[in-house]
Design a protein around this motif. Sequence first.
Motif, PDB file in Angstrom:
ATOM      1  N   ASP A 230      -4.577  11.930   2.396  1.00 55.88           N
ATOM      2  CA  ASP A 230      -3.153  11.995   2.024  1.00 55.88           C
ATOM      3  C   ASP A 230      -2.335  10.857   2.627  1.00 55.88           C
ATOM      4  OD1 ASP A 230      -3.586  14.436   0.620  1.00 55.88           O
ATOM      5  OD2 ASP A 230      -3.553  15.504   2.525  1.00 55.88           O
ATOM      6  N   ALA A 231      -2.936   9.691   2.755  1.00 52.67           N
ATOM      7  CA  ALA A 231      -2.216   8.505   3.235  1.00 52.67           C
ATOM      8  C   ALA A 231      -1.919   7.584   2.048  1.00 52.67           C
ATOM      9  CB  ALA A 231      -3.035   7.760   4.277  1.00 52.67           C
ATOM     10  N   GLU A 232      -0.803   6.867   2.143  1.00 55.92           N
ATOM     11  CA  GLU A 232      -0.398   5.937   1.092  1.00 55.92           C
ATOM     12  C   GLU A 232      -0.340   4.524   1.662  1.00 55.92           C
ATOM     13  OE1 GLU A 232       3.365   7.567   0.107  1.00 55.92           O
ATOM     14  OE2 GLU A 232       2.546   9.081  -1.265  1.00 55.92           O
ATOM     15  N   ILE A 233      -0.787   3.542   0.854  1.00 59.63           N
ATOM     16  CA  ILE A 233      -0.788   2.146   1.283  1.00 59.63           C
ATOM     17  C   ILE A 233      -0.001   1.323   0.273  1.00 59.63           C
ATOM     18  CG2 ILE A 233      -2.215   0.140   1.847  1.00 59.63           C
ATOM     19  CD1 ILE A 233      -4.522   1.997   2.423  1.00 59.63           C
ATOM     20  N   SER A 234       0.815   0.413   0.767  1.00 61.41           N
ATOM     21  CA  SER A 234       1.532  -0.511  -0.108  1.00 61.41           C
ATOM     22  C   SER A 234       1.627  -1.872   0.578  1.00 61.41           C
ATOM     23  CB  SER A 234       2.930   0.020  -0.453  1.00 61.41           C
ATOM     24  OG  SER A 234       3.665   0.293   0.717  1.00 61.41           O
ATOM     25  N   VAL A 235       1.838  -2.921  -0.238  1.00 64.97           N
ATOM     26  CA  VAL A 235       1.981  -4.274   0.299  1.00 64.97           C
ATOM     27  C   VAL A 235       3.339  -4.822  -0.121  1.00 64.97           C
ATOM     28  CG1 VAL A 235      -0.474  -4.794   0.347  1.00 64.97           C
ATOM     29  CG2 VAL A 235       0.859  -5.314  -1.702  1.00 64.97           C
ATOM     30  N   LEU A 236       3.865  -5.707   0.699  1.00 65.59           N
ATOM     31  CA  LEU A 236       5.129  -6.365   0.384  1.00 65.59           C
ATOM     32  C   LEU A 236       4.866  -7.413  -0.701  1.00 65.59           C
ATOM     33  CD1 LEU A 236       8.093  -6.335   1.273  1.00 65.59           C
ATOM     34  CD2 LEU A 236       7.528  -8.107   2.953  1.00 65.59           C
ATOM     35  N   THR A 237       5.558  -7.296  -1.820  1.00 64.53           N
ATOM     36  CA  THR A 237       5.204  -8.129  -2.980  1.00 64.53           C
ATOM     37  C   THR A 237       5.367  -9.623  -2.716  1.00 64.53           C
ATOM     38  OG1 THR A 237       7.436  -7.792  -3.859  1.00 64.53           O
ATOM     39  CG2 THR A 237       5.696  -6.352  -4.690  1.00 64.53           C
ATOM     40  N   ASN A 238       6.375 -10.025  -1.925  1.00 63.29           N
ATOM     41  CA  ASN A 238       6.558 -11.454  -1.686  1.00 63.29           C
ATOM     42  C   ASN A 238       5.843 -11.929  -0.423  1.00 63.29           C
ATOM     43  OD1 ASN A 238       8.197 -10.320   0.248  1.00 63.29           O
ATOM     44  ND2 ASN A 238       9.822 -11.851   0.042  1.00 63.29           N
ATOM     45  N   ALA A 239       5.161 -11.005   0.265  1.00 63.81           N
ATOM     46  CA  ALA A 239       4.392 -11.365   1.455  1.00 63.81           C
ATOM     47  C   ALA A 239       3.276 -10.338   1.610  1.00 63.81           C
ATOM     48  CB  ALA A 239       5.291 -11.392   2.696  1.00 63.81           C
ATOM     49  N   PRO A 240       2.218 -10.403   0.797  1.00 63.82           N
ATOM     50  CA  PRO A 240       1.216  -9.342   0.727  1.00 63.82           C
ATOM     51  C   PRO A 240       0.328  -9.210   1.952  1.00 63.82           C
ATOM     52  CG  PRO A 240       0.584 -11.206  -0.649  1.00 63.82           C
ATOM     53  CD  PRO A 240       1.981 -11.472  -0.184  1.00 63.82           C
ATOM     54  N   HIS A 241       0.543 -10.052   2.956  1.00 56.11           N
ATOM     55  CA  HIS A 241      -0.207  -9.833   4.194  1.00 56.11           C
ATOM     56  C   HIS A 241       0.423  -8.727   5.019  1.00 56.11           C
ATOM     57  CE1 HIS A 241       2.914 -12.811   5.136  1.00 56.11           C
ATOM     58  NE2 HIS A 241       2.883 -12.362   6.380  1.00 56.11           N
ATOM     59  N   PHE A 242       1.605  -8.218   4.600  1.00 57.40           N
ATOM     60  CA  PHE A 242       2.211  -7.066   5.271  1.00 57.40           C
ATOM     61  C   PHE A 242       1.841  -5.786   4.526  1.00 57.40           C
ATOM     62  CE2 PHE A 242       5.349 -10.266   6.881  1.00 57.40           C
ATOM     63  CZ  PHE A 242       5.101 -10.059   8.237  1.00 57.40           C
ATOM     64  N   LEU A 243       1.271  -4.847   5.269  1.00 53.48           N
ATOM     65  CA  LEU A 243       0.873  -3.555   4.720  1.00 53.48           C
ATOM     66  C   LEU A 243       1.730  -2.458   5.334  1.00 53.48           C
ATOM     67  CD1 LEU A 243      -2.992  -3.943   5.109  1.00 53.48           C
ATOM     68  CD2 LEU A 243      -1.748  -4.041   2.967  1.00 53.48           C
ATOM     69  N   HIS A 244       2.066  -1.465   4.530  1.00 56.61           N
ATOM     70  CA  HIS A 244       2.759  -0.271   5.010  1.00 56.61           C
ATOM     71  C   HIS A 244       1.846   0.922   4.730  1.00 56.61           C
ATOM     72  CE1 HIS A 244       5.858   3.082   4.405  1.00 56.61           C
ATOM     73  NE2 HIS A 244       5.823   2.818   5.697  1.00 56.61           N
ATOM     74  N   LEU A 245       1.480   1.651   5.771  1.00 63.58           N
ATOM     75  CA  LEU A 245       0.620   2.823   5.642  1.00 63.58           C
ATOM     76  C   LEU A 245       1.408   4.055   6.061  1.00 63.58           C
ATOM     77  CD1 LEU A 245      -1.266   0.312   7.010  1.00 63.58           C
ATOM     78  CD2 LEU A 245      -3.039   1.948   6.367  1.00 63.58           C
ATOM     79  N   ASN A 246       1.522   5.005   5.160  1.00 61.45           N
ATOM     80  CA  ASN A 246       2.298   6.209   5.420  1.00 61.45           C
ATOM     81  C   ASN A 246       1.364   7.424   5.427  1.00 61.45           C
ATOM     82  OD1 ASN A 246       4.995   7.438   5.744  1.00 61.45           O
ATOM     83  ND2 ASN A 246       4.454   8.504   3.855  1.00 61.45           N
ATOM     84  N   PHE A 247       1.514   8.274   6.456  1.00 58.08           N
ATOM     85  CA  PHE A 247       0.613   9.410   6.639  1.00 58.08           C
ATOM     86  C   PHE A 247       1.373  10.730   6.490  1.00 58.08           C
ATOM     87  CE2 PHE A 247      -1.583   5.883   8.377  1.00 58.08           C
ATOM     88  CZ  PHE A 247      -2.935   6.173   8.334  1.00 58.08           C
ATOM     89  N   ALA A 248       0.606  11.823   6.387  1.00 54.13           N
ATOM     90  CA  ALA A 248       1.204  13.144   6.173  1.00 54.13           C
ATOM     91  C   ALA A 248       1.691  13.781   7.464  1.00 54.13           C
ATOM     92  CB  ALA A 248       0.189  14.073   5.493  1.00 54.13           C
ATOM     93  N   SER A 249       1.330  13.220   8.607  1.00 56.85           N
ATOM     94  CA  SER A 249       1.774  13.755   9.899  1.00 56.85           C
ATOM     95  C   SER A 249       1.917  12.595  10.881  1.00 56.85           C
ATOM     96  CB  SER A 249       0.770  14.788  10.425  1.00 56.85           C
ATOM     97  OG  SER A 249      -0.408  14.155  10.863  1.00 56.85           O
TER      98      SER A 249
END
Length: 353
Positions: free
Chosen positions: A68-87
Motif C-alpha cells: 500500500d505504498a505509492e511512488i511518484s517522480v517530479l516531472t521536471n526533475a525525475p531524480h526526485f522520488l516521493h514515496l507515501n506509505f499507509a502508516s
Amino acid sequence: MNDHIKPELLARLGLDGFKTGPKTALQIPSSGIAHGYAGSQTLQSLTASDFMSLDWHPLTHPDASEIDAEISVLTNAPHFLHLNFASPVKLYTENAPVNAAVLSDGYSVLVSKRELDQPIAIVDEFARGLLLSIENAELFISQLSASTDNLPEIPRLSSDIKLWTNKLADAWLVDEINKHLETDNAWHHATAIGMLIRLRDPSSAEREDLLERLRTGTFQSDDAPAQDWIRALTEPEYTYLEQATLVRIEDTLFDIEEILTAREQSVPKWYQGALPILQHRDDIESVINLLGFAGRHTRLRNAVAYLDERGQELADCLDPLLVDADDVYEDEQLHRASMINPTDWWTQPGREI
C-alpha cells in the motif's frame, strides 16, 4: 545482477529481523517526464516547500503496491522520488542520509536518486517496507518484511512453564499450554506464558485463598515468576519475540483477507476458517500483553492496528443469525478472552449468544 539482498547489508542497516524479496528495477516512463532537465530544486528546498503543489508523475512498482505504498517522480526533475506509505515510517541508512528525508507528516519520504550513493530502507509501523539501491545508474526496489531467520531464539522454557502450572487446577488451560509447549518454538512458549496470565480461571479454592491473602495483606501475584521472566530478557531476545509477533500479525492478516475474499465470492461455508483466525489473534494478544510487562508493547500495538481494522470486518460478518459457526460461538479460549477484552473484535463472536 544478484536479485537478492545479502543479509549482511540488512544487519548493517540495523534490520537483522527482516528479509527481502527479489529486487526489481523501477521503470520511469520516457514520455511526460523531462529526463534531460535537472531543475534547480534540492532535497532541502523541496522538503521546506509546498512540494505537493508541484507536478508529480505517479509510478507503479509491484513491491510498493503490495504494501500500500505509492511512488511518484517530479516531472521536471525525475531524480526526485516521493514515496507515501499507509502508516508512519522510519528511515534506515548506513551513514547519515543526505539523499533522503522523512517528511513532517511522518508517512512519506523524499529521495534524491541522483545522490543515492548507498542503499536505504524505509519501514512502516506494520514492519513492511522497501529497500532502495542503485546499480549502474538504475534504481532497484525490493520489499522488506519481518522475519526471525537471522535472529537467535530465546531459550526454551518448557520446564519453567510446567513448574509454574503444576499446581494449576484449570485443566483446560493446562492442556492448551501443553499444546504450545509441544511445538518447541520460543514464540509459542511466550504465548503459553501470556495465556497463563490472561486466561486463567481459578478454582473455588484458589479464589478463597486469594481473598484470604488479600484480607491478611500477604498477597503476591501468582504471575510474578512469568512477569520476572519477561523483564529479564536480553535485547536480542526481545527483538526475536517482537519480530516473531510481527510475522504472526502478517500471517493472520493474510488469512483474514483470504476468508473475506471467499465470502465476497459466495464460497459455501466460507466462515469455516474463522475460528483459527480468532484464536491466533488472541494468541497475539497474549504475547503483546506479556511484552507489556517489560514496556515492549508499543510498536506491536501500532503494528496490529491495521489487522484489527480488517478483523473487525470479519467479526461483523459472523452474525450467528446468518452463519452456522458454532465452533466460534462455543470456543473456550474466545469465551475467556471475552471476559477480559469484551469489546475487541476477535472476542465478540465468542460471547454467549
